[in-house]
Design an enzyme around this catalytic site. Structure first.
Site, PDB file in Angstrom:
ATOM      1  CB  THR A 101      -8.955   3.008   4.272  1.00 54.62           C
ATOM      2  OG1 THR A 101      -8.117   2.044   4.369  1.00 54.62           O
ATOM      3  CG2 THR A 101      -8.878   3.745   2.968  1.00 54.62           C
ATOM      4  NE  ARG A 136      -1.550  -4.812   0.876  1.00 54.02           N
ATOM      5  CZ  ARG A 136      -2.611  -3.886   1.081  1.00 54.02           C
ATOM      6  NH1 ARG A 136      -2.547  -3.055   1.736  1.00 54.02           N
ATOM      7  NH2 ARG A 136      -3.807  -4.213   0.370  1.00 54.02           N
TER       8      ARG A 136
HETATM    9  C1  SD4 Z   1      -5.802  -1.276   1.175  1.00 54.07           C
HETATM   10  N1  SD4 Z   1      -7.616  -0.432   0.398  1.00 54.07           N
HETATM   11  O1  SD4 Z   1      -4.530  -1.165   1.663  1.00 54.07           O
HETATM   12  C2  SD4 Z   1      -6.716  -0.429   1.665  1.00 54.07           C
HETATM   13  C3  SD4 Z   1      -7.419  -0.835   2.947  1.00 54.07           C
HETATM   14  C4  SD4 Z   1      -8.689  -0.233   3.157  1.00 54.07           C
HETATM   15  O2  SD4 Z   1     -10.521  -0.322   4.685  1.00 54.07           O
HETATM   16  O3  SD4 Z   1      -9.474   0.293   2.518  1.00 54.07           O
HETATM   17  N2  SD4 Z   1      -9.266  -0.565   4.254  1.00 54.07           N
HETATM   18  O4  SD4 Z   1      -5.685  -2.146   0.631  1.00 54.07           O
END
Ligand code: SD4
Length: 334
Positions: free
Chosen positions: A194, A222
């Site tokens: 992310t 999801r």
């Molecule tokens: C999520 N917040 O899909 C994102 C994943 C994330 O570093 O931030 N990973 O829940």
């Protein structure tokens, strides 16, 4: 009776106090861009090219995270960890200084979800498009349909995960060794899925972006916090902007980035506001909080920045000059 000399002294002291409070407001640090994780350094560099030339924060936050979506060192884009059925599904959102926002989620085979999110914002009367509909819209807008190409790391991680197929979602505890933890790269960095970015431009306007492949080996369909305005990203041009990373489900439950911006509205500095939001998550979930990570970063209208997280290991990239692009270790609560 006040002696004339004292009167003059007090008068001049009063004047200097007046002039200090009236004319010595701290200078606004702008432009400024910050983003999550080490990949943020490269993303900031691209955003900075726009910001330093008086460009718009919105253009900067789009161009910045596109670098990460393109990067093979990072799990954000098409080469990222797939869902548990083997498909990479991408989520992204963007928000500008006027409160306009756009988002795509559960999007497949499109290289730059952030740009599709921007088109949703600019070319439709909607905020959010998902799945097939988002993909159809992207193709109609001229985005090419790519083949899914898992990176070698992602392929290996998925094959490893398939051996047990244990469904225990968990994100971003860098040293947990859990199947959902990010992979360690050869250079010792962690491979995050992310990036969130917020920027203040030279005109004093704020914007933000967030893009992700989400949780690796997740259930099909999801979504996390990243494409949700108010959870993964929020911008209020009067106050500040915030973005998040980590276990999205926990961020959604407290409308995390909206909360951070509202806390700044009440007078908290960015770091204090991020800390309070992290405390809220931990307070609601004290038994489980050690098992997951959430991190917030934020900036305000004065060009102050900060971040906070639950566990150690989270860091963010800050840039406000050609030679000022550096990592800051997020303070952690537990
Ligand atoms: C999520 N917040 O899909 C994102 C994943 C994330 O570093 O931030 N990973 O829940």
């Amino acid at each position: 009776m006040l002696h004339r000399r004292n009167f003059i002294r007090i008068g001049s002291l009063g004047l200097s106090a007046f002039s200090f409070s009236s004319f010595h407001k701290p200078a606004v640090r702008k432009p400024l861009v910050i983003s999550t994780w080490k990949e943020g350094l490269n993303a900031n560099r691209a955003a900075w090219q726009i910001l330093k030339n008086n460009g718009r924060a919105l253009d900067a936050v789009e161009a910045g995270v596109m670098v990460t979506e393109d990067s093979i060192n990072c799990c954000v884009g098409l080469g990222a960890n797939p869902d548990r059925d083997g498909f990479v599904t991408l989520d992204a959102c963007i928000m500008d200084e006027n409160g306009n926002c756009g988002s795509v989620a559960f999007l497949e085979r499109i290289k730059h979800p952030i740009s599709v999110a921007r088109r949703v914002m600019e070319k439709t009367p909607h905020v959010m498009l998902v799945g097939d509909g988002a993909q159809k819209f992207a193709v109609a807008e001229g985005f090419p349909l790519e083949e899914q190409k898992l990176s070698d790391d992602a392929k290996k991680a998925y094959e490893e995960w398939l051996k047990k197929s244990e469904y225990k979602p968990q994100i971003n505890i860098e040293n947990s060794g859990h199947a959902f933890a990010p992979a360690k790269l050869n250079n010792g960095d962690w491979n995050h899925d992310t990036i969130g970015m917020v920027a203040l431009d030279a005109h004093g306007n704020l914007s933000g972006s967030c893009t992700t492949s989400g949780m690796g080996f997740k259930m099909r369909g999801r979504l996390g916090d990243s494409p949700i305005i108010g959870a993964g990203l929020f911008v209020d041009n009067e106050i500040g902007a915030a973005t998040s990373t980590g276990l999205g489900e926990e961020v959604i439950k407290i409308c995390g980035t909206h909360l951070v911006v509202e806390l700044m509205r009440q007078g908290l500095k960015p770091e204090e506001a991020c800390k309070k939001a992290v405390e809220r998550i931990v307070h609601k979930n004290p038994a489980k909080a050690r098992e997951f990570q959430v991190g917030f970063i934020a900036i305000n209208k004065q060009g102050e920045y900060g971040g906070y997280c639950i566990q150690t290991g989270f860091d963010f990239a800050v840039c406000y000059a050609d030679d000022k692009n550096f990592m800051v270790k997020g303070k952690h609560l537990l």
